[in-house]
Design an enzyme around this catalytic site. Structure first.
Site, PDB file in Angstrom:
ATOM      1  N   ARG A  56       0.849  -1.193  -0.098  1.00  0.00           N
ATOM      2  CA  ARG A  56       0.052   0.029   0.097  1.00  0.00           C
ATOM      3  C   ARG A  56       0.787   1.264   0.105  1.00  0.00           C
ATOM      4  O   ARG A  56       0.526   2.312   0.573  1.00  0.00           O
ATOM      5  CB  ARG A  56      -0.869  -0.052   1.266  1.00  0.00           C
ATOM      6  CG  ARG A  56      -2.468   0.222   0.720  1.00  0.00           C
ATOM      7  CD  ARG A  56      -3.226   0.181   1.933  1.00  0.00           C
ATOM      8  NE  ARG A  56      -3.818  -1.146   2.103  1.00  0.00           N
ATOM      9  CZ  ARG A  56      -4.124  -1.558   3.196  1.00  0.00           C
ATOM     10  NH1 ARG A  56      -4.143  -0.877   4.362  1.00  0.00           N
ATOM     11  NH2 ARG A  56      -4.552  -2.912   3.358  1.00  0.00           N
ATOM     12  N   ARG A  60      -3.089   6.467   1.663  1.00  0.00           N
ATOM     13  CA  ARG A  60      -3.492   7.602   2.128  1.00  0.00           C
ATOM     14  C   ARG A  60      -2.415   8.274   3.285  1.00  0.00           C
ATOM     15  O   ARG A  60      -2.543   9.299   3.554  1.00  0.00           O
ATOM     16  CB  ARG A  60      -4.833   7.148   3.274  1.00  0.00           C
ATOM     17  CG  ARG A  60      -5.985   7.060   2.536  1.00  0.00           C
ATOM     18  CD  ARG A  60      -7.186   6.650   3.595  1.00  0.00           C
ATOM     19  NE  ARG A  60      -7.069   5.344   3.840  1.00  0.00           N
ATOM     20  CZ  ARG A  60      -7.694   4.862   5.115  1.00  0.00           C
ATOM     21  NH1 ARG A  60      -8.460   5.563   5.486  1.00  0.00           N
ATOM     22  NH2 ARG A  60      -7.759   3.450   5.403  1.00  0.00           N
ATOM     23  N   ARG A  69      -7.751  11.817  -3.903  1.00  0.00           N
ATOM     24  CA  ARG A  69      -9.088  11.174  -3.539  1.00  0.00           C
ATOM     25  C   ARG A  69     -10.001  12.109  -3.401  1.00  0.00           C
ATOM     26  O   ARG A  69     -11.402  11.857  -3.316  1.00  0.00           O
ATOM     27  CB  ARG A  69      -8.598  10.266  -2.405  1.00  0.00           C
ATOM     28  CG  ARG A  69      -8.168   8.952  -2.867  1.00  0.00           C
ATOM     29  CD  ARG A  69      -9.226   7.988  -3.457  1.00  0.00           C
ATOM     30  NE  ARG A  69     -10.023   7.210  -2.254  1.00  0.00           N
ATOM     31  CZ  ARG A  69     -11.164   7.658  -1.911  1.00  0.00           C
ATOM     32  NH1 ARG A  69     -11.776   8.443  -2.522  1.00  0.00           N
ATOM     33  NH2 ARG A  69     -11.765   6.896  -1.028  1.00  0.00           N
ATOM     34  N   ASP A 105      -7.447  -2.861  -6.353  1.00  0.00           N
ATOM     35  CA  ASP A 105      -7.975  -3.286  -5.066  1.00  0.00           C
ATOM     36  C   ASP A 105      -8.426  -4.756  -5.472  1.00  0.00           C
ATOM     37  O   ASP A 105      -8.727  -5.212  -6.449  1.00  0.00           O
ATOM     38  CB  ASP A 105      -9.241  -2.487  -4.634  1.00  0.00           C
ATOM     39  CG  ASP A 105      -9.529  -2.823  -3.307  1.00  0.00           C
ATOM     40  OD1 ASP A 105      -9.211  -2.206  -2.180  1.00  0.00           O
ATOM     41  OD2 ASP A 105     -10.259  -3.898  -3.173  1.00  0.00           O
ATOM     42  N   TYR A 182     -15.067 -11.591   1.698  1.00  0.00           N
ATOM     43  CA  TYR A 182     -15.589 -10.325   1.424  1.00  0.00           C
ATOM     44  C   TYR A 182     -17.039 -10.495   0.903  1.00  0.00           C
ATOM     45  O   TYR A 182     -17.968  -9.782   1.072  1.00  0.00           O
ATOM     46  CB  TYR A 182     -14.617  -9.388   0.609  1.00  0.00           C
ATOM     47  CG  TYR A 182     -13.713  -8.783   1.495  1.00  0.00           C
ATOM     48  CD1 TYR A 182     -14.067  -7.541   2.075  1.00  0.00           C
ATOM     49  CD2 TYR A 182     -12.257  -9.146   1.254  1.00  0.00           C
ATOM     50  CE1 TYR A 182     -13.080  -7.006   2.808  1.00  0.00           C
ATOM     51  CE2 TYR A 182     -11.299  -8.490   2.203  1.00  0.00           C
ATOM     52  CZ  TYR A 182     -11.736  -7.615   2.940  1.00  0.00           C
ATOM     53  OH  TYR A 182     -10.507  -6.875   3.553  1.00  0.00           O
TER      54      TYR A 182
END
Ligand SMILES: *[C@@H]1O[C@H](CO)[C@@H](O)[C@H](O)[C@H]1NC(C)=O
Ligand SMILES: *[C@@H]1O[C@H](CO)[C@@H](O)[C@H](O)[C@H]1NC(C)=O
Length: 379
Positions: A56, A60, A69, A105, A182
């Site tokens: 990652r 962020r 974003r 993703d 998920y």
């Protein structure tokens, strides 16, 4: 002298022609790779320096990522090659990394199979209509799933050109058990109780779903290689919810088939068999079993001791990892020492430095600088 030079140039041209294998109809050939330490480490060749990248790494903790974003929804970034490439490039502008990983993703596969996936701020991924009973498997649309993922291939091809050969580009996928989780839980889960209930209540349907995901994943990874991915990583991020026994039954056979089917497929089609990494988070109990699956690299989370891991997997597998992402919040000097210690434990051969899981959003930028520099200076 001049004749010798001309002869050797002719020879070089001949070798180039003979060894050239067309991999895909691309408009332009990709730029030559300048820093191939990642691929050399994966294959067990000698490296100039220990390669380092971070799971990652486009994320962020980077203000420029947050800025982008604000303008664009998460999956719009994934689906728009220009935006995916911009975000993929962001960490490389700041840090002396040895690899790039395409921004995407793991949940793009459930999306391509017909499930709605939304990214909710502060919550994470949400699937509003998860699979509740085996009846719901009928809602999945494996036909055409690959074509609905073509934007990932487009982003990979564009990124290879934008990278200009600076570092290799990694493609990735979620692994079957993790994706199944998920799809049944409807998002992240602390217990995976619904998906674990499937394994005991509907074992045959669970196998059906895991096999369907495996088939889609093999297609998807082949497409990524055709598009220009130079290495692949399979994320079994939810292995931590399975006991060893469950991991061997519900994860390992599918992980084995992904690797074997993909290598068969690439070989038959004359495509490059790129190195593949398996990262099964929380499956440090089964490193020996993982090492028998044919993957070139085994990723480790931070709970595993590097030396014990090496004993388990033997000399012919590359290890990747495994600093605790929380260590990125320590003082720079402490972080530097921990990183140096880690690299010393793994050694320079068959090692790719990384964190033991994704970097977290509040990580200071300076920690990335310290980590990358400490890895490169450790040996
Ligand atoms: C490792 O690879 C070498 C060279 O291919 C081989 O001779 C050796 O037997 C392998 N070792 C193990 C434990 O697989
Ligand atoms: C870091 O390592 C150096 C050299 O071994 C040592 O002198 C120093 O005390 C360590 N610093 C911390 C914060 O652990």
């Amino acid at each position: 002298m001049a004749i010798g030079l001309r002869l050797s140039m002719l020879l070089l041209a001949l070798i180039t022609i003979v060894s050239y294998k067309p991999t895909l109809q691309r408009l332009q050939p990709f730029p030559a790779l300048k820093n191939d330490n990642l691929l050399r480490a994966a294959r067990g060749d000698v490296v100039d320096r220990v390669p380092v990248w971070v799971m990652r790494q486009a994320g962020r903790y980077l203000p420029e990522f947050q800025e982008l974003r604000k303008q664009h929804d998460f999956f719009t970034v994934c689906r728009t090659p220009e935006l995916a490439c911009e975000v993929t490039m962001q960490p490389l502008r700041r840090f002396d990394l040895d690899a790039s990983i395409i921004f995407s993703d793991i949940l793009v596969i459930p999306q391509a199979l017909g499930l709605t996936v939304e990214m909710h701020a502060g919550v994470g991924p949400v699937l509003p209509q998860p699979l509740s009973t085996p009846e719901d498997l009928k809602r999945l649309t494996p036909d055409g799933a690959l074509s609905r993922l073509s934007y990932v291939g487009d982003a990979i091809t564009m990124m290879r050109h934008k990278l200009d050969g600076r570092v290799p580009l990694i493609g990735f996928t979620g692994a079957p058990w993790t994706l199944m989780g998920y799809m049944i839980e409807g998002g992240g889960s602390k217990t995976m109780s619904k998906s674990k209930a499937w394994l005991t209540e509907y074992p045959e349907d669970s196998k059906l779903l895991l096999n369907l995901l495996t088939d889609t994943i093999v297609d998807y990874l082949e497409m990524q290689v055709k598009s220009g991915a130079q290495m692949l990583q399979v994320f079994e991020s939810s292995a931590e919810h399975l006991s060893k026994e469950e991991f061997l039954v519900w994860a390992v056979p599918y992980l084995r088939r992904i690797r074997n089917d993909l290598v068969d497929r690439l070989t038959k089609k004359g495509l490059e068999v790129v190195p593949i990494t398996l990262f099964a988070k929380g499956a440090g109990h089964s490193l020996k079993e993982q090492s028998d699956l044919g993957y070139d690299v085994i990723g480790l989370d931070w709970t595993v001791d590097p030396r014990e891991a090496r004993e388990q997997v033997g000399p012919n597998i590359t290890l990747q990892g495994n600093l605790d992402p929380q260590d990125m919040y320590r003082d720079p000097e402490e972080l530097r020492n921990l990183t140096t210690e880690m690299v010393h434990k793994f050694g320079k051969s068959r090692y790719i430095a990384n964190l033991g899981h994704g970097i977290t959003p509040q990580t200071p930028i300076t920690s990335m600088e310290v980590l990358v520099e400490a890895v490169h200076q450790a040996l």
